[in-house]
Design a protein around this motif. Sequence first.
Motif, mmCIF file in Angstrom:
data_model
loop_
_atom_site.group_PDB
_atom_site.id
_atom_site.type_symbol
_atom_site.label_atom_id
_atom_site.label_comp_id
_atom_site.label_asym_id
_atom_site.label_seq_id
_atom_site.Cartn_x
_atom_site.Cartn_y
_atom_site.Cartn_z
ATOM 1 N N GLY A 240 0.810 -1.204 0.000
ATOM 2 C CA GLY A 240 0.000 0.000 0.000
ATOM 3 C C GLY A 240 0.847 1.258 0.000
ATOM 4 O O GLY A 240 1.981 1.254 0.468
ATOM 5 N N LYS A 241 0.289 2.309 -0.544
ATOM 6 C CA LYS A 241 0.956 3.607 -0.573
ATOM 7 C C LYS A 241 0.251 4.547 0.392
ATOM 8 O O LYS A 241 -0.984 4.591 0.460
ATOM 9 N N TRP A 242 1.057 5.307 1.154
ATOM 10 C CA TRP A 242 0.470 6.272 2.064
ATOM 11 C C TRP A 242 -0.396 7.272 1.297
ATOM 12 O O TRP A 242 -0.038 7.723 0.212
ATOM 13 N N LYS A 243 -1.516 7.613 1.882
ATOM 14 C CA LYS A 243 -2.344 8.669 1.307
ATOM 15 C C LYS A 243 -1.593 9.985 1.340
ATOM 16 O O LYS A 243 -1.702 10.813 0.423
ATOM 17 N N MET A 244 -0.820 10.193 2.400
ATOM 18 C CA MET A 244 0.056 11.355 2.519
ATOM 19 C C MET A 244 1.484 10.827 2.682
ATOM 20 O O MET A 244 1.918 10.537 3.798
ATOM 21 N N PRO A 245 2.232 10.671 1.589
ATOM 22 C CA PRO A 245 3.570 10.082 1.668
ATOM 23 C C PRO A 245 4.578 11.014 2.321
ATOM 24 O O PRO A 245 4.378 12.233 2.400
ATOM 25 N N PHE A 246 5.663 10.419 2.799
ATOM 26 C CA PHE A 246 6.775 11.178 3.370
ATOM 27 C C PHE A 246 7.730 11.595 2.253
ATOM 28 O O PHE A 246 7.887 10.879 1.255
ATOM 29 N N ASP A 247 8.366 12.729 2.428
ATOM 30 C CA ASP A 247 9.351 13.213 1.463
ATOM 31 C C ASP A 247 10.702 12.568 1.776
ATOM 32 O O ASP A 247 11.264 12.802 2.849
ATOM 33 N N PRO A 248 11.270 11.751 0.862
ATOM 34 C CA PRO A 248 12.559 11.095 1.132
ATOM 35 C C PRO A 248 13.685 12.077 1.443
ATOM 36 O O PRO A 248 14.625 11.729 2.166
ATOM 37 N N ASN A 249 13.584 13.286 0.908
ATOM 38 C CA ASN A 249 14.638 14.282 1.140
ATOM 39 C C ASN A 249 14.650 14.789 2.575
ATOM 40 O O ASN A 249 15.626 15.428 3.000
ATOM 41 N N ARG A 250 13.577 14.500 3.323
ATOM 42 C CA ARG A 250 13.498 14.976 4.706
ATOM 43 C C ARG A 250 13.838 13.881 5.716
ATOM 44 O O ARG A 250 13.810 14.119 6.920
ATOM 45 N N GLY B 30 8.533 2.365 4.328
ATOM 46 C CA GLY B 30 9.339 3.424 3.738
ATOM 47 C C GLY B 30 8.532 4.676 3.512
ATOM 48 O O GLY B 30 7.374 4.784 3.928
ATOM 49 N N GLU B 31 9.131 5.649 2.816
ATOM 50 C CA GLU B 31 8.491 6.951 2.643
ATOM 51 C C GLU B 31 7.209 6.876 1.827
ATOM 52 O O GLU B 31 6.266 7.626 2.076
ATOM 53 N N THR B 32 7.166 5.963 0.840
ATOM 54 C CA THR B 32 6.000 5.938 -0.046
ATOM 55 C C THR B 32 4.834 5.144 0.512
ATOM 56 O O THR B 32 3.689 5.372 0.136
ATOM 57 N N GLY B 33 5.121 4.208 1.430
ATOM 58 C CA GLY B 33 4.026 3.416 1.943
ATOM 59 C C GLY B 33 4.388 2.563 3.125
ATOM 60 O O GLY B 33 5.535 2.256 3.353
ATOM 61 N N THR B 34 3.374 2.240 3.906
ATOM 62 C CA THR B 34 3.280 1.243 4.954
ATOM 63 C C THR B 34 2.996 1.797 6.314
ATOM 64 O O THR B 34 2.312 2.760 6.420
ATOM 65 N N GLU B 35 3.594 1.149 7.418
ATOM 66 C CA GLU B 35 3.046 1.446 8.729
ATOM 67 C C GLU B 35 3.731 2.591 9.470
ATOM 68 O O GLU B 35 4.734 3.105 9.037
ATOM 69 N N ALA B 36 3.149 2.832 10.599
ATOM 70 C CA ALA B 36 3.722 3.817 11.506
ATOM 71 C C ALA B 36 3.122 3.621 12.873
ATOM 72 O O ALA B 36 2.255 2.794 13.056
ATOM 73 N N ALA B 37 3.608 4.375 13.863
ATOM 74 C CA ALA B 37 3.016 4.321 15.200
ATOM 75 C C ALA B 37 3.032 5.707 15.774
ATOM 76 O O ALA B 37 3.588 6.602 15.181
ATOM 77 N N ALA B 38 2.444 5.888 16.971
ATOM 78 C CA ALA B 38 2.291 7.256 17.436
ATOM 79 C C ALA B 38 2.890 7.493 18.793
ATOM 80 O O ALA B 38 2.542 6.860 19.748
ATOM 81 N N GLY B 39 3.828 8.424 18.871
ATOM 82 C CA GLY B 39 4.312 8.901 20.148
ATOM 83 C C GLY B 39 4.010 10.377 20.192
ATOM 84 O O GLY B 39 4.326 11.099 19.258
ATOM 85 N N THR B 40 3.393 10.814 21.236
ATOM 86 C CA THR B 40 2.904 12.186 21.257
ATOM 87 C C THR B 40 3.629 13.024 22.282
ATOM 88 O O THR B 40 3.851 12.603 23.410
ATOM 89 N N PHE C 200 14.567 -1.862 3.717
ATOM 90 C CA PHE C 200 14.240 -1.858 2.305
ATOM 91 C C PHE C 200 13.667 -0.508 1.934
ATOM 92 O O PHE C 200 13.293 0.284 2.799
ATOM 93 N N LEU C 201 13.577 -0.232 0.629
ATOM 94 C CA LEU C 201 13.142 1.081 0.183
ATOM 95 C C LEU C 201 11.637 1.223 0.167
ATOM 96 O O LEU C 201 11.114 2.304 0.362
ATOM 97 N N ASN C 202 10.917 0.143 -0.105
ATOM 98 C CA ASN C 202 9.478 0.247 -0.265
ATOM 99 C C ASN C 202 8.751 -0.540 0.794
ATOM 100 O O ASN C 202 9.330 -1.372 1.476
ATOM 101 N N LYS C 203 7.472 -0.287 0.889
ATOM 102 C CA LYS C 203 6.665 -0.935 1.907
ATOM 103 C C LYS C 203 5.855 -2.068 1.340
ATOM 104 O O LYS C 203 5.027 -1.868 0.496
ATOM 105 N N GLU C 204 6.091 -3.273 1.769
ATOM 106 C CA GLU C 204 5.338 -4.435 1.336
ATOM 107 C C GLU C 204 5.205 -5.401 2.506
ATOM 108 O O GLU C 204 6.020 -5.408 3.404
ATOM 109 N N TYR C 205 4.149 -6.234 2.461
ATOM 110 C CA TYR C 205 3.972 -7.254 3.485
ATOM 111 C C TYR C 205 3.720 -8.589 2.827
ATOM 112 O O TYR C 205 2.952 -8.679 1.890
ATOM 113 N N ALA C 206 4.336 -9.617 3.341
ATOM 114 C CA ALA C 206 4.059 -10.965 2.849
ATOM 115 C C ALA C 206 4.021 -11.906 4.037
ATOM 116 O O ALA C 206 4.940 -11.930 4.833
ATOM 117 N N PHE C 207 2.938 -12.672 4.159
ATOM 118 C CA PHE C 207 2.768 -13.548 5.309
ATOM 119 C C PHE C 207 2.257 -14.910 4.866
ATOM 120 O O PHE C 207 1.066 -15.112 4.730
#
Length: 445
Positions: free
Chosen positions: A203-213, A354-364, A414-421
């Motif tokens: 999957g690709k993030w709806k709001m992707p991260f900028d790799p330059n950042r 990675g920047e274009t897609g996949t998971e994350a978590a939240a620390g506030t 890895f560069l991209n976000k993928e899951y295989a189970f």
Amino acid sequence: MAGISPAVFGFPDVTLERNTAVHEVQENVTSVDTLTLASSNTDFAFSLYRELVLKNPHKNVVFSPFSISTALALLSLGAKSNTLKEILEGLKFNLTETPEPDIHQGFRYLLDLLSQPGDQVQINTGSALFIEKHLQILAEFKEKARALYQAEAFTADFQQPREAKKLINDYVSKHTQGKIKELISHLNKDTWIVLVNYIYFKGKWKMPFDPNRTFKSEFYLDEKRSVNVSMMKIDNLRTPYFRDEELTCSVVELKYTGNASALFILPDQGRMQQVEASLQPETLRKWKKSLKPRMIDELCLPKFSISTDYSLEHILPELGIREVFSKQADLSGITEAKDLRTSQVVHKAVLDVGETGTEAAAGTGYQNLQCCQGVIYSMKIYFDRPFLMIISDTNTHIALFMAKVTNPESDENFLNKEYAFPQLLEIMPEHRSVCTCCLPCLNRQ
């Protein structure tokens, strides 16, 4: 599957067309709806998660509860008596409220929904049976496996374990886009059936991260240890957020383009065990219901890849699924051959973010900025310590994947976000005949 001899291994016996119209299946779904299945799936996911964490302390945990439950539900088609009861109750189904046929129809409905083609989120899931070429599988079991679980059937020669292993591993590698290259490391000549379930997600993030950042930053393993990780960053992100004061954790939802989203749970420092002990379907429902859109001024998430390898025959008995691994196993619905039992349940998982897609978590964290009109609250969220992640299909509410990230640097990124189970069950006879036991000796003469 290049290099495989069809004379030895054969071709698929049966396949289910993946374009079956969902409304044809929906007519058969009566007592079980997707919310009931999702609740049972979540309950099973959290129960299995606690056992995996208990047996793998301080390690990354990643698995697909849906893949594992689908494989076990498929196996239950051939189980009878107490073996059947243990499997379905271990999957957290209440057999008094939910009859067995409704459970299988519910899985059929979910699998058909997930297999519908889409141009945004890619979800490939399926099952395969690799059957000893001399074993006669009951026609009813094979047909139900095909119709309800989209299961393909192949013949294999387990007396040639190296070739049989290659057949199975090539199949899994192909259907997980090469993410799982060696599901099986060893096959026993006693094996009669190998059941494989796989699920692949990209999957690709709806709001992707900028790799330059992306920048280097500290990730705190505990109060005394830290590692340097690649940290992704995005500013001014409006996304669902909830602060659970009772469990002292923060919850953030990041959406993919399409029908999937990732929920990230970041416990306060030292509160991970408290959150883990509270994981219940009701907890997840509360979090999702309480999520509200919130402007996050700065969100930082580690870029990572983690992989795991579990032998679940040592873990599932803790959830009440015992008899299928014992001499008392009743799998007479698969074949008329006696003394059939499950010898191993292998589950391998790979998770890339990675920047274009996949998971994350939240620390506030909160930072107060003074201005002439009073106090402005600036929300900054840093995934800089262990967190949990749950990826769900938003149409079915099914938890496809679950992970605990304790160390983003434990595997090569890895560069991209993928899951295989993939999920594997190996079934073999409990006892070998005298002639069979002598075969290795005779072959060496």
